[in-house]
Design a protein around this motif. Sequence first.
Motif, PDB file in Angstrom:
ATOM      1  N   GLY A   1       0.821  -1.201   0.000  1.00  0.00           N
ATOM      2  CA  GLY A   1       0.000   0.000   0.000  1.00  0.00           C
ATOM      3  C   GLY A   1       0.859   1.256   0.000  1.00  0.00           C
ATOM      4  O   GLY A   1       2.042   1.212  -0.350  1.00  0.00           O
ATOM      5  N   ARG A   2       0.246   2.361   0.432  1.00  0.00           N
ATOM      6  CA  ARG A   2       0.932   3.652   0.344  1.00  0.00           C
ATOM      7  C   ARG A   2       0.644   4.521   1.568  1.00  0.00           C
ATOM      8  O   ARG A   2      -0.351   4.327   2.256  1.00  0.00           O
ATOM      9  CB  ARG A   2       0.458   4.426  -0.898  1.00  0.00           C
ATOM     10  CG  ARG A   2       0.756   3.768  -2.219  1.00  0.00           C
ATOM     11  CD  ARG A   2       0.191   4.562  -3.369  1.00  0.00           C
ATOM     12  NE  ARG A   2       0.817   5.876  -3.481  1.00  0.00           N
ATOM     13  CZ  ARG A   2       1.947   6.116  -4.109  1.00  0.00           C
ATOM     14  NH1 ARG A   2       2.599   5.141  -4.692  1.00  0.00           N
ATOM     15  NH2 ARG A   2       2.446   7.338  -4.175  1.00  0.00           N
ATOM     16  N   LEU A   3       1.540   5.455   1.798  1.00  0.00           N
ATOM     17  CA  LEU A   3       1.320   6.626   2.635  1.00  0.00           C
ATOM     18  C   LEU A   3       1.788   7.794   1.790  1.00  0.00           C
ATOM     19  O   LEU A   3       2.879   7.723   1.210  1.00  0.00           O
ATOM     20  CB  LEU A   3       2.163   6.550   3.917  1.00  0.00           C
ATOM     21  CG  LEU A   3       1.559   5.955   5.179  1.00  0.00           C
ATOM     22  CD1 LEU A   3       2.611   5.967   6.292  1.00  0.00           C
ATOM     23  CD2 LEU A   3       0.314   6.707   5.629  1.00  0.00           C
ATOM     24  N   ASP A   4       1.000   8.855   1.693  1.00  0.00           N
ATOM     25  CA  ASP A   4       1.430   9.940   0.814  1.00  0.00           C
ATOM     26  C   ASP A   4       2.710  10.594   1.339  1.00  0.00           C
ATOM     27  O   ASP A   4       3.107  10.406   2.492  1.00  0.00           O
ATOM     28  CB  ASP A   4       0.313  10.957   0.576  1.00  0.00           C
ATOM     29  CG  ASP A   4      -0.122  11.692   1.837  1.00  0.00           C
ATOM     30  OD1 ASP A   4       0.751  12.228   2.534  1.00  0.00           O
ATOM     31  OD2 ASP A   4      -1.333  11.735   2.106  1.00  0.00           O
ATOM     32  N   LYS A   5       3.353  11.361   0.484  1.00  0.00           N
ATOM     33  CA  LYS A   5       4.683  11.906   0.778  1.00  0.00           C
ATOM     34  C   LYS A   5       4.691  12.760   2.041  1.00  0.00           C
ATOM     35  O   LYS A   5       5.660  12.748   2.800  1.00  0.00           O
ATOM     36  CB  LYS A   5       5.171  12.723  -0.423  1.00  0.00           C
ATOM     37  CG  LYS A   5       6.614  13.180  -0.317  1.00  0.00           C
ATOM     38  CD  LYS A   5       7.077  13.824  -1.611  1.00  0.00           C
ATOM     39  CE  LYS A   5       8.551  14.218  -1.521  1.00  0.00           C
ATOM     40  NZ  LYS A   5       9.041  14.801  -2.800  1.00  0.00           N
ATOM     41  N   GLU A   6       3.606  13.491   2.296  1.00  0.00           N
ATOM     42  CA  GLU A   6       3.558  14.398   3.449  1.00  0.00           C
ATOM     43  C   GLU A   6       3.220  13.675   4.752  1.00  0.00           C
ATOM     44  O   GLU A   6       3.267  14.297   5.822  1.00  0.00           O
ATOM     45  CB  GLU A   6       2.523  15.503   3.202  1.00  0.00           C
ATOM     46  CG  GLU A   6       2.839  16.426   2.040  1.00  0.00           C
ATOM     47  CD  GLU A   6       2.401  15.845   0.704  1.00  0.00           C
ATOM     48  OE1 GLU A   6       1.641  14.844   0.722  1.00  0.00           O
ATOM     49  OE2 GLU A   6       2.824  16.357  -0.341  1.00  0.00           O
ATOM     50  N   SER A   7       2.851  12.398   4.678  1.00  0.00           N
ATOM     51  CA  SER A   7       2.452  11.654   5.875  1.00  0.00           C
ATOM     52  C   SER A   7       3.604  10.792   6.391  1.00  0.00           C
ATOM     53  O   SER A   7       4.564  10.511   5.675  1.00  0.00           O
ATOM     54  CB  SER A   7       1.240  10.770   5.572  1.00  0.00           C
ATOM     55  OG  SER A   7       0.147  11.554   5.148  1.00  0.00           O
ATOM     56  N   GLN A   8       3.467  10.383   7.638  1.00  0.00           N
ATOM     57  CA  GLN A   8       4.467   9.512   8.228  1.00  0.00           C
ATOM     58  C   GLN A   8       3.773   8.357   8.934  1.00  0.00           C
ATOM     59  O   GLN A   8       2.555   8.316   9.046  1.00  0.00           O
ATOM     60  CB  GLN A   8       5.329  10.275   9.233  1.00  0.00           C
ATOM     61  CG  GLN A   8       4.586  10.705  10.491  1.00  0.00           C
ATOM     62  CD  GLN A   8       5.484  11.465  11.442  1.00  0.00           C
ATOM     63  OE1 GLN A   8       5.604  12.693  11.337  1.00  0.00           O
ATOM     64  NE2 GLN A   8       6.100  10.763  12.374  1.00  0.00           N
ATOM     65  N   GLY A   9       4.589   7.413   9.411  1.00  0.00           N
ATOM     66  CA  GLY A   9       4.024   6.332  10.207  1.00  0.00           C
ATOM     67  C   GLY A   9       4.246   4.962   9.616  1.00  0.00           C
ATOM     68  O   GLY A   9       5.129   4.756   8.767  1.00  0.00           O
ATOM     69  N   LEU A  10       3.437   4.024  10.064  1.00  0.00           N
ATOM     70  CA  LEU A  10       3.640   2.612   9.783  1.00  0.00           C
ATOM     71  C   LEU A  10       3.329   2.248   8.337  1.00  0.00           C
ATOM     72  O   LEU A  10       2.267   2.574   7.814  1.00  0.00           O
ATOM     73  CB  LEU A  10       2.749   1.778  10.714  1.00  0.00           C
ATOM     74  CG  LEU A  10       2.800   0.258  10.532  1.00  0.00           C
ATOM     75  CD1 LEU A  10       4.196  -0.284  10.836  1.00  0.00           C
ATOM     76  CD2 LEU A  10       1.760  -0.414  11.431  1.00  0.00           C
ATOM     77  N   ILE A  11       4.272   1.576   7.713  1.00  0.00           N
ATOM     78  CA  ILE A  11       4.023   0.913   6.436  1.00  0.00           C
ATOM     79  C   ILE A  11       4.735  -0.433   6.473  1.00  0.00           C
ATOM     80  O   ILE A  11       5.822  -0.549   7.051  1.00  0.00           O
ATOM     81  CB  ILE A  11       4.472   1.779   5.241  1.00  0.00           C
ATOM     82  CG1 ILE A  11       3.963   1.162   3.947  1.00  0.00           C
ATOM     83  CG2 ILE A  11       5.979   1.965   5.201  1.00  0.00           C
ATOM     84  CD1 ILE A  11       3.847   2.149   2.807  1.00  0.00           C
ATOM     85  N   LEU A  12       4.098  -1.442   5.918  1.00  0.00           N
ATOM     86  CA  LEU A  12       4.689  -2.767   5.875  1.00  0.00           C
ATOM     87  C   LEU A  12       5.501  -2.913   4.599  1.00  0.00           C
ATOM     88  O   LEU A  12       5.103  -2.440   3.537  1.00  0.00           O
ATOM     89  CB  LEU A  12       3.613  -3.849   5.933  1.00  0.00           C
ATOM     90  CG  LEU A  12       2.704  -3.835   7.161  1.00  0.00           C
ATOM     91  CD1 LEU A  12       1.692  -4.978   7.081  1.00  0.00           C
ATOM     92  CD2 LEU A  12       3.505  -3.940   8.449  1.00  0.00           C
ATOM     93  N   MET A  13       6.646  -3.587   4.701  1.00  0.00           N
ATOM     94  CA  MET A  13       7.506  -3.882   3.560  1.00  0.00           C
ATOM     95  C   MET A  13       7.685  -5.387   3.495  1.00  0.00           C
ATOM     96  O   MET A  13       7.909  -6.036   4.531  1.00  0.00           O
ATOM     97  CB  MET A  13       8.869  -3.204   3.717  1.00  0.00           C
ATOM     98  CG  MET A  13       8.834  -1.704   3.907  1.00  0.00           C
ATOM     99  SD  MET A  13       8.378  -0.788   2.423  1.00  0.00           S
ATOM    100  CE  MET A  13       9.767  -1.132   1.336  1.00  0.00           C
ATOM    101  N   THR A  14       7.588  -5.967   2.291  1.00  0.00           N
ATOM    102  CA  THR A  14       7.672  -7.418   2.184  1.00  0.00           C
ATOM    103  C   THR A  14       8.127  -7.833   0.795  1.00  0.00           C
ATOM    104  O   THR A  14       8.189  -7.018  -0.126  1.00  0.00           O
ATOM    105  CB  THR A  14       6.291  -8.063   2.480  1.00  0.00           C
ATOM    106  OG1 THR A  14       6.423  -9.476   2.558  1.00  0.00           O
ATOM    107  CG2 THR A  14       5.270  -7.711   1.406  1.00  0.00           C
ATOM    108  N   ASN A  15       8.431  -9.122   0.640  1.00  0.00           N
ATOM    109  CA  ASN A  15       8.627  -9.719  -0.675  1.00  0.00           C
ATOM    110  C   ASN A  15       7.588 -10.818  -0.902  1.00  0.00           C
ATOM    111  O   ASN A  15       7.707 -11.610  -1.834  1.00  0.00           O
ATOM    112  CB  ASN A  15      10.052 -10.275  -0.829  1.00  0.00           C
ATOM    113  CG  ASN A  15      10.400 -11.287   0.258  1.00  0.00           C
ATOM    114  OD1 ASN A  15       9.567 -11.662   1.081  1.00  0.00           O
ATOM    115  ND2 ASN A  15      11.645 -11.743   0.277  1.00  0.00           N
ATOM    116  N   ASP A  16       6.573 -10.877  -0.040  1.00  0.00           N
ATOM    117  CA  ASP A  16       5.478 -11.848  -0.160  1.00  0.00           C
ATOM    118  C   ASP A  16       4.333 -11.192  -0.939  1.00  0.00           C
ATOM    119  O   ASP A  16       3.482 -10.505  -0.380  1.00  0.00           O
ATOM    120  CB  ASP A  16       5.007 -12.275   1.235  1.00  0.00           C
ATOM    121  CG  ASP A  16       3.987 -13.406   1.195  1.00  0.00           C
ATOM    122  OD1 ASP A  16       3.316 -13.565   0.150  1.00  0.00           O
ATOM    123  OD2 ASP A  16       3.848 -14.121   2.203  1.00  0.00           O
TER     124      ASP A  16
END
Length: 244
Positions: free
Chosen positions: A107-122
């Motif tokens: 998914g995404r968080l826009d450039k001006e936002s911060q916080g949790l994002i998941l990163m994966t290769n699944d």
Amino acid sequence: MDERKRKREDAVRINKYLSQAGVCSRRQADVMIGEGRVQIDGETASSGMRVLRGQKVTVDGKPVRIQEDLVFLAFHKPRGIVCTTSRREKDNIVDYIGYPTRIYPVGRLDKESQGLILMTNDGEAANRIMKARNYHEKEYEVTVNKKITKEFIEGMRNPVPLKEIHAVTRKCRVAKEGPNQFRIILTQGLNRQIRRMCEYFGYRVTRLKRVRIMNIHLGDLKEGEYRPLTSRELRQLKEELERE
């Protein structure tokens, strides 16, 4: 168990294989297979075919493979970082993290936002998490440019028309946290959704921070840092995805 039997038991349907490899969803894979764009060991794949361990899969002539060592990270995205894998974007999230194996944002968080994002290769898990129809919760802390009223909170809880993107939001949970702060839990991921919702009521977001995705919490993870999901987090996440 001999090697041939082990390979057969490890075989994966071609549409699932492409999904797990992060190419596309299973449904999109079925379309690509029907268009003759997918090959297994040089032979054009058909729907229902299985991929055995060691076989070569290509899409439009480009090799595709599943990462055997799956990675799931929780990352505290700072403001200014863009959730894209494109190296043409100098502030892309992949280069910022610099992880040794190929991973991508869920998914995404826009450039001006911060916080949790998941990163994966699944790829398959990523596709399931992002599907809006699955009503996965995402929680945010938001600061706006003026005092919050009861009418604003009530309006944000109910469907809001977003004319710019021709969409209407789902009902959601919203709670006032301070004079200019509120907490909101969404089950959608519309483009700049919270910012557009606030603008509809005459407010402007000055700070937006995502603190939870499903059962994964940002906690005290510092801005710009990442951590692997715990075994418990990963188990709970996969259990929820398997129920869908």
